[in-house]
Structure formats: structure tokens, C-alpha cells
Design an enzyme around this catalytic site. Structure first.
Site, PDB file in Angstrom:
ATOM      1  N   HIS A  59      -5.216  14.637  -9.080  1.00 34.72           N
ATOM      2  CA  HIS A  59      -5.554  13.241  -9.332  1.00 34.72           C
ATOM      3  C   HIS A  59      -4.782  12.640 -10.507  1.00 34.72           C
ATOM      4  O   HIS A  59      -4.399  11.470 -10.501  1.00 34.72           O
ATOM      5  CB  HIS A  59      -7.068  13.164  -9.591  1.00 34.72           C
ATOM      6  CG  HIS A  59      -7.678  11.899  -9.105  1.00 34.72           C
ATOM      7  ND1 HIS A  59      -7.910  10.848  -9.939  1.00 34.72           N
ATOM      8  CD2 HIS A  59      -8.091  11.518  -7.864  1.00 34.72           C
ATOM      9  CE1 HIS A  59      -8.461   9.860  -9.249  1.00 34.72           C
ATOM     10  NE2 HIS A  59      -8.585  10.245  -7.986  1.00 34.72           N
ATOM     11  N   ASP A 117      -2.558   9.343 -10.643  1.00 37.82           N
ATOM     12  CA  ASP A 117      -2.694   8.242 -11.618  1.00 37.82           C
ATOM     13  C   ASP A 117      -1.348   7.881 -12.242  1.00 37.82           C
ATOM     14  O   ASP A 117      -1.044   6.710 -12.447  1.00 37.82           O
ATOM     15  CB  ASP A 117      -3.676   8.637 -12.732  1.00 37.82           C
ATOM     16  CG  ASP A 117      -5.125   8.587 -12.259  1.00 37.82           C
ATOM     17  OD1 ASP A 117      -5.353   8.158 -11.110  1.00 37.82           O
ATOM     18  OD2 ASP A 117      -6.014   8.957 -13.048  1.00 37.82           O
ATOM     19  N   GLU A 134      -4.904   2.252  -3.980  1.00 38.08           N
ATOM     20  CA  GLU A 134      -3.438   2.315  -4.046  1.00 38.08           C
ATOM     21  C   GLU A 134      -2.848   1.133  -3.304  1.00 38.08           C
ATOM     22  O   GLU A 134      -1.812   1.215  -2.671  1.00 38.08           O
ATOM     23  CB  GLU A 134      -2.902   3.644  -3.477  1.00 38.08           C
ATOM     24  CG  GLU A 134      -3.812   4.336  -2.489  1.00 38.08           C
ATOM     25  CD  GLU A 134      -3.778   3.715  -1.100  1.00 38.08           C
ATOM     26  OE1 GLU A 134      -4.625   2.830  -0.850  1.00 38.08           O
ATOM     27  OE2 GLU A 134      -2.935   4.114  -0.276  1.00 38.08           O
ATOM     28  N   ASN A 175      -2.298  13.138  -4.222  1.00 34.63           N
ATOM     29  CA  ASN A 175      -3.498  13.648  -4.894  1.00 34.63           C
ATOM     30  C   ASN A 175      -3.814  15.075  -4.459  1.00 34.63           C
ATOM     31  O   ASN A 175      -4.087  15.942  -5.284  1.00 34.63           O
ATOM     32  CB  ASN A 175      -4.707  12.767  -4.565  1.00 34.63           C
ATOM     33  CG  ASN A 175      -4.774  11.534  -5.437  1.00 34.63           C
ATOM     34  OD1 ASN A 175      -4.264  11.531  -6.559  1.00 34.63           O
ATOM     35  ND2 ASN A 175      -5.394  10.491  -4.931  1.00 34.63           N
ATOM     36  N   ASP A 235       0.862  -1.189   0.000  1.00 33.00           N
ATOM     37  CA  ASP A 235       0.000   0.000   0.000  1.00 33.00           C
ATOM     38  C   ASP A 235       0.901   1.244   0.000  1.00 33.00           C
ATOM     39  O   ASP A 235       1.844   1.345   0.786  1.00 33.00           O
ATOM     40  CB  ASP A 235      -0.884  -0.029   1.260  1.00 33.00           C
ATOM     41  CG  ASP A 235      -1.882   1.118   1.284  1.00 33.00           C
ATOM     42  OD1 ASP A 235      -3.091   0.834   1.200  1.00 33.00           O
ATOM     43  OD2 ASP A 235      -1.451   2.287   1.400  1.00 33.00           O
TER      44      ASP A 235
HETATM   45  P1  GH3 Z   1      -1.495   5.442   4.273  1.00 34.87           P
HETATM   46  O1  GH3 Z   1      -0.056   5.737   4.297  1.00 34.87           O
HETATM   47  O2  GH3 Z   1      -2.051   5.232   5.632  1.00 34.87           O
HETATM   48  O3  GH3 Z   1      -1.847   4.333   3.355  1.00 34.87           O
HETATM   49  O4  GH3 Z   1      -2.197   6.755   3.743  1.00 34.87           O
HETATM   50  P2  GH3 Z   1      -2.842   7.049   2.325  1.00 34.87           P
HETATM   51  O5  GH3 Z   1      -3.005   8.502   2.170  1.00 34.87           O
HETATM   52  O6  GH3 Z   1      -2.052   6.342   1.286  1.00 34.87           O
HETATM   53  O7  GH3 Z   1      -4.205   6.249   2.461  1.00 34.87           O
HETATM   54  P3  GH3 Z   1      -5.683   6.708   2.267  1.00 34.87           P
HETATM   55  O8  GH3 Z   1      -6.476   5.434   2.304  1.00 34.87           O
HETATM   56  O9  GH3 Z   1      -6.049   7.770   3.278  1.00 34.87           O
HETATM   57  O10 GH3 Z   1      -5.776   7.365   0.845  1.00 34.87           O
HETATM   58  C1  GH3 Z   1      -5.709   6.627  -0.295  1.00 34.87           C
HETATM   59  C2  GH3 Z   1      -5.914   7.567  -1.437  1.00 34.87           C
HETATM   60  O11 GH3 Z   1      -5.794   6.913  -2.680  1.00 34.87           O
HETATM   61  C3  GH3 Z   1      -7.257   8.240  -1.443  1.00 34.87           C
HETATM   62  C4  GH3 Z   1      -7.767   8.080  -2.849  1.00 34.87           C
HETATM   63  O12 GH3 Z   1      -8.248   9.289  -3.389  1.00 34.87           O
HETATM   64  C5  GH3 Z   1      -6.553   7.643  -3.605  1.00 34.87           C
HETATM   65  N1  GH3 Z   1      -6.884   6.844  -4.775  1.00 34.87           N
HETATM   66  C6  GH3 Z   1      -7.563   5.670  -4.818  1.00 34.87           C
HETATM   67  N2  GH3 Z   1      -7.690   5.254  -6.102  1.00 34.87           N
HETATM   68  C7  GH3 Z   1      -7.093   6.180  -6.876  1.00 34.87           C
HETATM   69  C8  GH3 Z   1      -6.911   6.316  -8.299  1.00 34.87           C
HETATM   70  O13 GH3 Z   1      -7.323   5.471  -9.107  1.00 34.87           O
HETATM   71  N3  GH3 Z   1      -6.246   7.413  -8.738  1.00 34.87           N
HETATM   72  C9  GH3 Z   1      -5.773   8.368  -7.877  1.00 34.87           C
HETATM   73  N4  GH3 Z   1      -5.127   9.398  -8.387  1.00 34.87           N
HETATM   74  N5  GH3 Z   1      -5.962   8.267  -6.546  1.00 34.87           N
HETATM   75  C10 GH3 Z   1      -6.592   7.200  -6.052  1.00 34.87           C
HETATM   76 MG    MG Z   2      -1.960   4.222   1.330  1.00 33.61          MG
HETATM   77 MG    MG Z   3      -5.050   2.092   1.097  1.00 36.43          MG
END
Ligand code: GH3
Ligand code: MG
Ligand code: MG
Length: 315
Positions: A190, A194, A220, A185, A177
Site C-alpha cells: 500500500h 501511495d 485512484e 498495491n 483512472d
Molecule cells: P482498472 O484498470 O480497471 O482501473 O483496475 P484497477 O486495479 O486500477 O481498479 P480497481 O478499482 O480494481 O482497484 C483500485 C485500487 O486502488 C484498489 C484500492 O485498494 C486502491 N486504492 C484506492 N485508494 C488508495 C489509496 O489511497 N492508496 C493506495 N495505495 N491504494 C488505493
Molecule cells: Mg484503476
Molecule cells: Mg477506479
């Protein structure tokens, strides 16, 4: 285009060879039915065939029947070329699996026109196969990274766990992760997020062996299944993957970005009775520990005593 011409009469064979060669076909000849069938069954063999009815070994309709029994694609378009002109024979010929039927002596222009019809059908088949393959890919892969999607990677994990148990081998499962990805982001948008996901996916694939499996498990989050990988190798392989991301900044439209990820790691040898649901739960718990330990690190899932008890009972 390659075409097979099968006829036991050498004069007929030469005549067909010459006229088809002149029409631009790549002609392969056979003097009997068995050789014709052999040619048609070769990988990348001819997909168009002109077959005589009476031939030693196998006759034309028998070759048609054998060709249609094959389960492999691609489709082979067959024209029977024969002097048998009764309606019964036409019906028999077509029912044996031929696509078309031409009576000797044939008209060269008609023959070529019928072959063009065959080519149209084959092109149509190619387009349908391609469309099916594209749909199959889309149904099983993630559109952003082209890795396996969640459904497929979990199915593959299930299959791998079954194989591992059957063969008494060992697989290593990793859940990775990205760290603080939300900040990427939030700070850069965004689209940059990506770009990062695509590059991380590329690096993940680049740091495993060709027969290992990598999928996008969630936003992610990535799941990797390393076949025939022992417990002693688990953390080493996880570190390689972690470094593949952490050691080189990712080039994005907003400049280079330093990205890290945390990994939960599990060896199937430590969880011999578990199904994929339990494995995913445990590897996710290990990932949570890696996050809690400060991120940008790997944590091996350790079986607890509650899991060990049933193994003891089995002995
Ligand atoms: P941690 O270190 O605890 O994992 O923190 P984090 O910020 O990585 O985790 P969190 O779950 O808070 O955020 C994950 C983010 O991933 C939020 C979401 O907008 C982003 N995300 C999910 N899918 C996609 C995608 O397809 N494209 C983009 N650009 N962002 C994405
Ligand atoms: Mg994360
Ligand atoms: Mg996550």
C-alpha cells in the site's frame, strides 16, 4: 516590526520616532490623519499604530473608525495617545475602535509595555488565521496528494460549468483512472501505491496550466477541469496528460514502476445543457470505454441523439 506614529506636533513626533526606533521598531510617520489612514491601508502596511487625537484632516478616532470599516485583514492594533484625559474621552476613543488609550505626557516604559501587549494580540491573531487557513485547506484538499478533494473539485466543476455557459466559452473535463492499480498495491504494498498516487498527482498538476483545476475524485481516479479549452484541443491535452504518466516510470522505494492511466474526456461545448451530475456520468462512461478499448488511452465522450433532441427543441 513596523509601527505607524501619527501626530501633527513635530516635537512629539520626533520624540516618539526616536524612542521607538531605539526599541527596535521600524517607524513610519504621518503628520495628519489622512496620511496615517493611507499608510495603514497599504498592503503590508504597519499593524501597530500610535495615533494622536487632534490632527488636521481626520482626527485619531476618525482614523480608527475608518480602519475598522475595512473588511480586509490583518488586524491593526491602535493606541490613541492624547492629552484628553476625561473618562468620556477614553470611552469615546475606545468606542471609535482604538485598542488602548494612553494619556500625554506618557511614560516611555509604559508605552513600550503597552506596545508589547499589542504585539502579543497580533501574534495571537496570526496564529488563529494560520489555523483557520490550515483547516480550510484540510477541508478542501486530499491529504495524500494535496489535490482538491472530491467535494471541492465537484463544486469547482459546477462553478466552471456556470461560467462557461454565461460566457459561452468551452471547458474540457477529464476523468483519469490508473490502470490495474490494484496490482501495484498487491505486488508492492500500500505504501508504494501511495507513492505512485502522489507522483501521478504531481505529474497531473505539472501537465496542466496554473488556472486549470485538478482533484482526486476517488481512490485512484482524478478529475481535471481545463478552463477555456476548446473541443479541438481536448484529446491533444488528454494525450499530453496521459503521456506525462506513461512515458516515465515512477520512482518508488521498490524501484521504478511503469504506470499508465486511461482517460474519459468531454468538451462542455458538446453538452451545453448538462449539469455537473450529467457531465460526470458521461465522462465516466467515456472512461469506461477507454478501459474497454485496452487501457492507456483517451476516449472522447460523444453526445447521443437523446441529448441532442432538447437542443433542437430550444431552437
Ligand atoms: P482498472 O484498470 O480497471 O482501473 O483496475 P484497477 O486495479 O486500477 O481498479 P480497481 O478499482 O480494481 O482497484 C483500485 C485500487 O486502488 C484498489 C484500492 O485498494 C486502491 N486504492 C484506492 N485508494 C488508495 C489509496 O489511497 N492508496 C493506495 N495505495 N491504494 C488505493
Ligand atoms: Mg484503476
Ligand atoms: Mg477506479
Amino acid at each position: 516590526m513596523k509601527i505607524l506614529v501619527a501626530d501633527d506636533e513635530i516635537m512629539t513626533l520626533r520624540l516618539l520616532e526616536q524612542s521607538l526606533d531605539k526599541a527596535g521598531y521600524d517607524v513610519v510617520s504621518a503628520r495628519d490623519g489622512r496620511l496615517a489612514l493611507e499608510q495603514l491601508c497599504l498592503p503590508y502596511g504597519p499593524r501597530l499604530a500610535l495615533l494622536d487625537w487632534n490632527m488636521p484632516g481626520l482626527d485619531g478616532p476618525a482614523v480608527c473608525e475608518q480602519v475598522r470599516k475595512r473588511s480586509e485583514s490583518p488586524y491593526i492594533y491602535i493606541v490613541l495617545v492624547t492629552s484628553r484625559e476625561s473618562k468620556q474621552d477614553v470611552v469615546l476613543g475606545l468606542e471609535s475602535g482604538a485598542d488602548d488609550y494612553l494619556i500625554k505626557p506618557w511614560n516611555p516604559e509604559e508605552l513600550k509595555a503597552r506596545l508589547r501587549t499589542g504585539q502579543r494580540i497580533l501574534r495571537l491573531e496570526d496564529r488563529l488565521v494560520e489555523a483557520r487557513e490550515t483547516m480550510r485547506f484540510k477541508a478542501t484538499h486530499d491529504h495524500l496528494t494535496s489535490l482538491f478533494n472530491r467535494g471541492s473539485i465537484v463544486d469547482l466543476l459546477d462553478r466552471e460549468l456556470t461560467r462557461t455557459r454565461r460566457e459561452n466559452s468551452c471547458s474540457v473535463i477529464m476523468m483519469a483512472d490508473l490502470d490495474h492499480f490494484k496490482m501495484v498495491n498487491d505486488s508492492f504494498g500500500h505504501l508504494v501505491g501511495d507513492e505512485v498516487l502522489r507522483e501521478v498527482a504531481r505529474r497531473l498538476l505539472g501537465s496542466v496550466r496554473s488556472y486549470d483545476l485538478v482533484g482526486r475524485y476517488g481512490g485512484e481516479e482524478f478529475l481535471a477541469v481545463l478552463n477555456n479549452c476548446d473541443t479541438s484541443q481536448a484529446l491533444l491535452r488528454a494525450e499530453q496528460i496521459r503521456n506525462a504518466v506513461a512515458n516515465f516510470p515512477i520512482r518508488t522505494m521498490r524501484g521504478p514502476l511503469a504506470v499508465t492511466m486511461s482517460l474519459g474526456v468531454l468538451s462542455s461545448r458538446d453538452w451545453p445543457l448538462s449539469n455537473s451530475e450529467e457531465i460526470l456520468r458521461e465522462v465516466d462512461a467515456a472512461l469506461y470505454l477507454a478501459k474497454a478499448a485496452g487501457r492507456n488511452c483517451c476516449q472522447l465522450a460523444k453526445p447521443n441523439s437523446a441529448i441532442e433532441t432538447p437542443q433542437e427543441l430550444l431552437k
